[in-house]
Design a protein around this motif. Structure first.
Motif, PDB file in Angstrom:
ATOM      1  N   GLY A 194      -9.221   4.161  -6.043  1.00 33.78           N
ATOM      2  CA  GLY A 194      -9.125   5.110  -4.938  1.00 33.78           C
ATOM      3  C   GLY A 194      -7.834   5.909  -4.956  1.00 33.78           C
ATOM      4  N   LEU A 195      -6.746   5.269  -5.343  1.00 35.86           N
ATOM      5  CA  LEU A 195      -5.447   5.944  -5.392  1.00 35.86           C
ATOM      6  C   LEU A 195      -5.174   6.562  -6.762  1.00 35.86           C
ATOM      7  N   GLN A 196      -6.101   6.370  -7.685  1.00 31.60           N
ATOM      8  CA  GLN A 196      -5.987   6.877  -9.054  1.00 31.60           C
ATOM      9  C   GLN A 196      -4.710   6.385  -9.731  1.00 31.60           C
ATOM     10  N   VAL A 197      -4.485   5.083  -9.615  1.00 30.79           N
ATOM     11  CA  VAL A 197      -3.350   4.436 -10.265  1.00 30.79           C
ATOM     12  C   VAL A 197      -3.927   3.479 -11.319  1.00 30.79           C
ATOM     13  N   PRO A 198      -3.795   3.830 -12.602  1.00 29.98           N
ATOM     14  CA  PRO A 198      -4.273   2.902 -13.629  1.00 29.98           C
ATOM     15  C   PRO A 198      -3.395   1.657 -13.666  1.00 29.98           C
ATOM     16  N   HIS A 205       2.191  10.960 -13.922  1.00 30.80           N
ATOM     17  CA  HIS A 205       1.934   9.895 -14.889  1.00 30.80           C
ATOM     18  C   HIS A 205       2.333   8.584 -14.249  1.00 30.80           C
ATOM     19  N   ARG A 206       1.349   7.750 -14.006  1.00 30.53           N
ATOM     20  CA  ARG A 206       1.625   6.491 -13.326  1.00 30.53           C
ATOM     21  C   ARG A 206       0.859   5.372 -14.021  1.00 30.53           C
ATOM     22  N   LEU A 207       1.444   4.222 -13.988  1.00 29.27           N
ATOM     23  CA  LEU A 207       0.828   3.040 -14.578  1.00 29.27           C
ATOM     24  C   LEU A 207       1.433   1.824 -13.898  1.00 29.27           C
ATOM     25  N   LEU A 208       0.602   0.966 -13.373  1.00 29.73           N
ATOM     26  CA  LEU A 208       1.064  -0.270 -12.754  1.00 29.73           C
ATOM     27  C   LEU A 208       0.783  -1.412 -13.719  1.00 29.73           C
ATOM     28  N   VAL A 209       1.802  -2.174 -14.032  1.00 27.27           N
ATOM     29  CA  VAL A 209       1.645  -3.331 -14.906  1.00 27.27           C
ATOM     30  C   VAL A 209       1.792  -4.574 -14.042  1.00 27.27           C
ATOM     31  N   ILE A 210       0.731  -5.334 -13.961  1.00 26.71           N
ATOM     32  CA  ILE A 210       0.727  -6.577 -13.196  1.00 26.71           C
ATOM     33  C   ILE A 210       1.161  -7.676 -14.154  1.00 26.71           C
ATOM     34  N   THR A 211       2.212  -8.384 -13.805  1.00 25.60           N
ATOM     35  CA  THR A 211       2.798  -9.354 -14.726  1.00 25.60           C
ATOM     36  C   THR A 211       2.084 -10.701 -14.687  1.00 25.60           C
ATOM     37  N   MET A 234       0.822  -1.187   0.000  1.00 23.79           N
ATOM     38  CA  MET A 234       0.000   0.000   0.000  1.00 23.79           C
ATOM     39  C   MET A 234       0.869   1.256   0.000  1.00 23.79           C
ATOM     40  N   ASN A 235       1.966   1.237   0.754  1.00 29.56           N
ATOM     41  CA  ASN A 235       2.833   2.423   0.779  1.00 29.56           C
ATOM     42  C   ASN A 235       3.370   2.748  -0.603  1.00 29.56           C
ATOM     43  N   ARG A 236       3.790   1.741  -1.333  1.00 30.76           N
ATOM     44  CA  ARG A 236       4.328   1.975  -2.681  1.00 30.76           C
ATOM     45  C   ARG A 236       3.258   2.530  -3.612  1.00 30.76           C
ATOM     46  N   LEU A 237       2.049   2.017  -3.504  1.00 32.16           N
ATOM     47  CA  LEU A 237       0.969   2.536  -4.339  1.00 32.16           C
ATOM     48  C   LEU A 237       0.644   3.981  -3.978  1.00 32.16           C
ATOM     49  N   GLN A 238       0.650   4.296  -2.694  1.00 33.94           N
ATOM     50  CA  GLN A 238       0.398   5.676  -2.281  1.00 33.94           C
ATOM     51  C   GLN A 238       1.493   6.605  -2.785  1.00 33.94           C
ATOM     52  N   LEU A 239       2.737   6.159  -2.717  1.00 33.39           N
ATOM     53  CA  LEU A 239       3.841   6.960  -3.256  1.00 33.39           C
ATOM     54  C   LEU A 239       3.701   7.117  -4.763  1.00 33.39           C
ATOM     55  N   MET A 240       3.303   6.063  -5.432  1.00 31.72           N
ATOM     56  CA  MET A 240       3.113   6.105  -6.872  1.00 31.72           C
ATOM     57  C   MET A 240       2.033   7.117  -7.254  1.00 31.72           C
ATOM     58  N   GLY A 241       1.017   7.238  -6.421  1.00 36.11           N
ATOM     59  CA  GLY A 241      -0.077   8.160  -6.678  1.00 36.11           C
ATOM     60  C   GLY A 241       0.342   9.618  -6.711  1.00 36.11           C
ATOM     61  N   ARG A 242       1.517   9.925  -6.217  1.00 36.09           N
ATOM     62  CA  ARG A 242       2.003  11.308  -6.210  1.00 36.09           C
ATOM     63  C   ARG A 242       2.575  11.740  -7.561  1.00 36.09           C
ATOM     64  N   TYR A 243       2.893  10.767  -8.407  1.00 38.67           N
ATOM     65  CA  TYR A 243       3.473  11.089  -9.708  1.00 38.67           C
ATOM     66  C   TYR A 243       2.371  11.480 -10.692  1.00 38.67           C
TER      67      TYR A 243
END
Length: 93
Positions: A48-52, A12-18, A1-10
Motif C-alpha cells: 500500500g505504501l509502495q515500500v519494497p 528510491h526506498r527499500l526496507l531491510v528486515i533483519t 507507520m509514520n516512518r514507513l509513510q515518510l519513507m514512501g516519499r523518497y
C-alpha cells in the motif's frame, strides 16, 4: 507507520528486515499473534505504501542485496543522466 509513510516519499526506498522470513513466519512463544496474519499484514502495508522490502536469511546476504540494489539505483540514474534512457538492452540480464 509514520516512518514507513515518510519513507514512501523518497524515490528510491527499500526496507531491510533483519530477520529472515522463516523467523517472521514462526510462532511467537510469548504471545498469541498468528505468524501468517502478521506476514500478510506486513505485505499489505508495504504494498500500500509502495515500500519494497527484503527479509534475507543471513546478514551477509542482506548486505549483498542492499549493495546490489544501490548499484542498480545508481546505474539507472547514470543511464538517465547520460541520455541512455531508463532501460537496459535486451539480453543484459
Amino acid at each position: 507507520m509514520n516512518r514507513l509513510q515518510l519513507m514512501g516519499r523518497y524515490p528510491h526506498r527499500l526496507l531491510v528486515i533483519t530477520a529472515s522470513l522463516s523467523q517472521v513466519k514462526s510462532p511467537y512463544p510469548h504471545g498469541s499473534a498468528r505468524p501468517n496474519r502478521i506476514t500478510q499484514s506486513l505485505i499489505a502495508v508495504f504494498a500500500g505504501l509502495q515500500v519494497p522490502f527484503l527479509c534475507p536469511e543471513t546478514h551477509e546476504l542482506g548486505e549483498e542485496l542492499v549493495a546490489s540494489y544501490l548499484f542498480q539505483v545508481h546505474l539507472y540514474h547514470w543511464l538517465e543522466a547520460n541520455d541512455h534512457g531508463r532501460f537496459l538492452s535486451d539480453n543484459d540480464l
